[in-house]
Design an enzyme around this catalytic site. Structure first.
Site, PDB file in Angstrom:
ATOM      1  N   ARG A  99     -48.231 -14.956  10.382  1.00 19.53           N
ATOM      2  CA  ARG A  99     -46.906 -15.327  10.929  1.00 19.53           C
ATOM      3  C   ARG A  99     -46.961 -14.902  12.375  1.00 19.53           C
ATOM      4  O   ARG A  99     -46.951 -13.731  12.691  1.00 19.53           O
ATOM      5  CB  ARG A  99     -45.793 -14.608  10.159  1.00 19.53           C
ATOM      6  N   HIS A 102     -43.906 -13.143  17.517  1.00 19.53           N
ATOM      7  CA  HIS A 102     -42.593 -13.751  17.741  1.00 19.53           C
ATOM      8  C   HIS A 102     -41.536 -12.662  17.824  1.00 19.53           C
ATOM      9  O   HIS A 102     -41.807 -11.482  17.598  1.00 19.53           O
ATOM     10  CB  HIS A 102     -42.247 -14.717  16.602  1.00 19.53           C
ATOM     11  N   HIS A 104     -36.826 -12.242  17.423  1.00 22.79           N
ATOM     12  CA  HIS A 104     -35.567 -12.874  17.027  1.00 22.79           C
ATOM     13  C   HIS A 104     -34.400 -12.275  17.807  1.00 22.79           C
ATOM     14  O   HIS A 104     -34.463 -11.141  18.277  1.00 22.79           O
ATOM     15  CB  HIS A 104     -35.259 -12.647  15.542  1.00 22.79           C
ATOM     16  N   GLU A 108     -34.539  -7.961  11.681  1.00 24.43           N
ATOM     17  CA  GLU A 108     -35.271  -8.436  10.508  1.00 24.43           C
ATOM     18  C   GLU A 108     -35.536  -7.282   9.551  1.00 24.43           C
ATOM     19  O   GLU A 108     -36.166  -6.290   9.911  1.00 24.43           O
ATOM     20  CB  GLU A 108     -36.589  -9.071  10.945  1.00 24.43           C
ATOM     21  N   HIS A 147     -43.031  -8.902  17.135  1.00 25.72           N
ATOM     22  CA  HIS A 147     -43.839  -8.444  16.011  1.00 25.72           C
ATOM     23  C   HIS A 147     -44.646  -9.582  15.410  1.00 25.72           C
ATOM     24  O   HIS A 147     -44.485 -10.744  15.789  1.00 25.72           O
ATOM     25  CB  HIS A 147     -42.947  -7.811  14.935  1.00 25.72           C
ATOM     26  N   GLU A 169     -34.943 -19.343  10.520  1.00 24.00           N
ATOM     27  CA  GLU A 169     -36.339 -18.976  10.764  1.00 24.00           C
ATOM     28  C   GLU A 169     -37.027 -20.005  11.656  1.00 24.00           C
ATOM     29  O   GLU A 169     -38.007 -19.701  12.330  1.00 24.00           O
ATOM     30  CB  GLU A 169     -37.069 -18.865   9.416  1.00 24.00           C
ATOM     31  N   HIS A 283     -17.137  -2.730  -9.743  1.00 21.62           N
ATOM     32  CA  HIS A 283     -17.045  -2.002  -8.491  1.00 21.62           C
ATOM     33  C   HIS A 283     -16.760  -2.979  -7.361  1.00 21.62           C
ATOM     34  O   HIS A 283     -16.703  -4.195  -7.567  1.00 21.62           O
ATOM     35  CB  HIS A 283     -18.357  -1.262  -8.212  1.00 21.62           C
TER      36      HIS A 283
END
Length: 390
Positions: A99, A102, A104, A108, A147, A169, A283
């Protein structure tokens, strides 16, 4: 006779929307496999009422982007419109699959489902990070931190969670995409080399890179790169399965947030295991929405939305569930195997309010005045949070 009895679905069996003397058979077109997986929608419990948005989306219904190094599919606000707080990506890398480098706009968070991978990153001060992760490990990269992820000898599959429901993505910042859209003379000036050094750049990063084939990297100690500024001050990885679980009668839970995974300041999580016959107790969460990912087993969740509204959904491995802020809910194991799922929150800490504990810590005459409960029931209330009951 009910023909939607839970746990019965098998080949050749067609459920019908009949509960006792209510309902009737289906005469028109139908999709039986989908109906078998959603019995609580086909024949909703009598306690369901009113209109509630869809709170389920399976990754199996998401578009899968397939490339040379693996694949990726996502569930975002576009697939599950109620999920405004978080989005998720299910990704697979082949042995050596990369991957690409890149970053963002969003943070993440990730959970390793299978296999092993190598991670690399640097922070704004030039401190780097290289580590290997395996099943049950987490990682977290704050927004803007560059990363990469690479499959090791056995390849890997993992869940990525981003702290924005509108994340995609397909819109990340890719190093190859930036190079393609920068003039060669600018690249040459930036790196101090001739323009010819960039003659072989990937021509079509969308298909040639993003997730692409690579060689399995060497052992971790052989792949380390020293930085003059040292390594990052807080680890970007965490061994969730190494945590001692909270053991209760009906299962166990591990909670990971910024208190024990210090870098993870925008995503908190719980790994929940509910044994057959068990129930993740009634809950709600007082701080944010809940985004769920089901890892194994089968379960049923009912969500109470106030104002007489409630809806029940069935879940199995690979499904995404969602609970909007402060809505009461429970998750019940409806199968024969352990139900395992992740609860995730856009928050720096995990928080939930137990209905059982609230009642136990309230003057008993006040609780009885509301619900007409007898003394035996009142005595059964727990002042300690049950978490999971059996």
């Amino acid at each position: 006779m009910t023909t939607t009895e839970r746990g019965v679905g098998s080949n050749g069996w067609s459920p019908e929307p009949i509960e006792g003397d209510r309902g009737a058979t289906i005469l028109g077109p139908r999709n039986v496999p989908v109906e078998q997986e959603n019995l609580s929608l086909l024949a909703s419990p009598r306690t369901d009422s009113g209109t509630i948005p869809n709170l389920k989306f399976p990754f199996s219904a998401a578009r899968n982007r397939i490339l040379t190094g693996g694949w990726a599919r996502e569930v975002t606000i576009r697939e599950l419109p109620i999920a405004t707080e978080l989005a998720g990506v299910n990704m697979r890398l082949k042995p050596g699959g990369i991957r690409e480098l890149h970053w963002h706009k969003e943070a993440e968070w990730a959970y390793m489902i299978a296999g092993t991978a190598r991670l690399t990153a640097i922070d704004a001060d030039g401190r780097n990070f290289i580590d290997d992760v395996g099943v049950g490990d987490l990682w977290y990269f704050p927004a803007g931190i560059p990363h990469s992820i690479q499959g090791l000898a056995d390849g890997c599959e993992f869940l990525l969670v981003f702290d924005s429901g509108s994340f995609s993505e397909n819109e990340t910042f890719l190093i190859t995409d930036w190079f393609k859209h920068t003039p060669r003379d600018v690249l040459a000036a930036n790196f101090g080399v001739p323009e010819s050094a960039f003659a072989a750049l990937p021509a079509d990063p969308e298909f040639d890179r993003y997730i692409f084939d690579g060689k399995v990297p060497p052992a971790l100690d052989q792949d380390m790169v020293g930085s003059p500024n040292g390594s990052v001050p807080q680890s970007f990885t965490h061994r969730m399965l190494a945590q001692d679980p909270i053991e209760v009668a009906g299962g166990r839970v591990r909670i990971t947030d910024s208190s024990n995974f210090h870098v993870s300041t925008t995503v908190a999580a719980a790994l929940v295991e509910v044994e057959p016959g068990g129930l993740r107790e009634m809950h709600w969460h007082p701080n944010t929405d809940e985004w769920q990912y089901f890892l194994s087993g089968r379960g049923r969740m009912s969500v109470f939305a106030s104002s007489g509204k409630s809806r029940t959904f069935d879940y199995q491995a690979g499904d995404v569930g969602y609970v909007p802020f402060a809505m009461g809910h429970y998750v019940q194991n409806t199968g024969d195997d352990t139900l395992v799922f992740l609860e995730m929150f856009r928050s720096d800490h995990f928080a939930d309010v137990s209905l059982n504990q609230w009642m136990a810590l309230t003057p008993p005459e006040l609780v009885q005045a509301h619900l007409n409960l007898d003394e035996t029931t009142m005595a059964a209330l727990s002042k300690n949070k049950p978490v999971i009951v059996k």
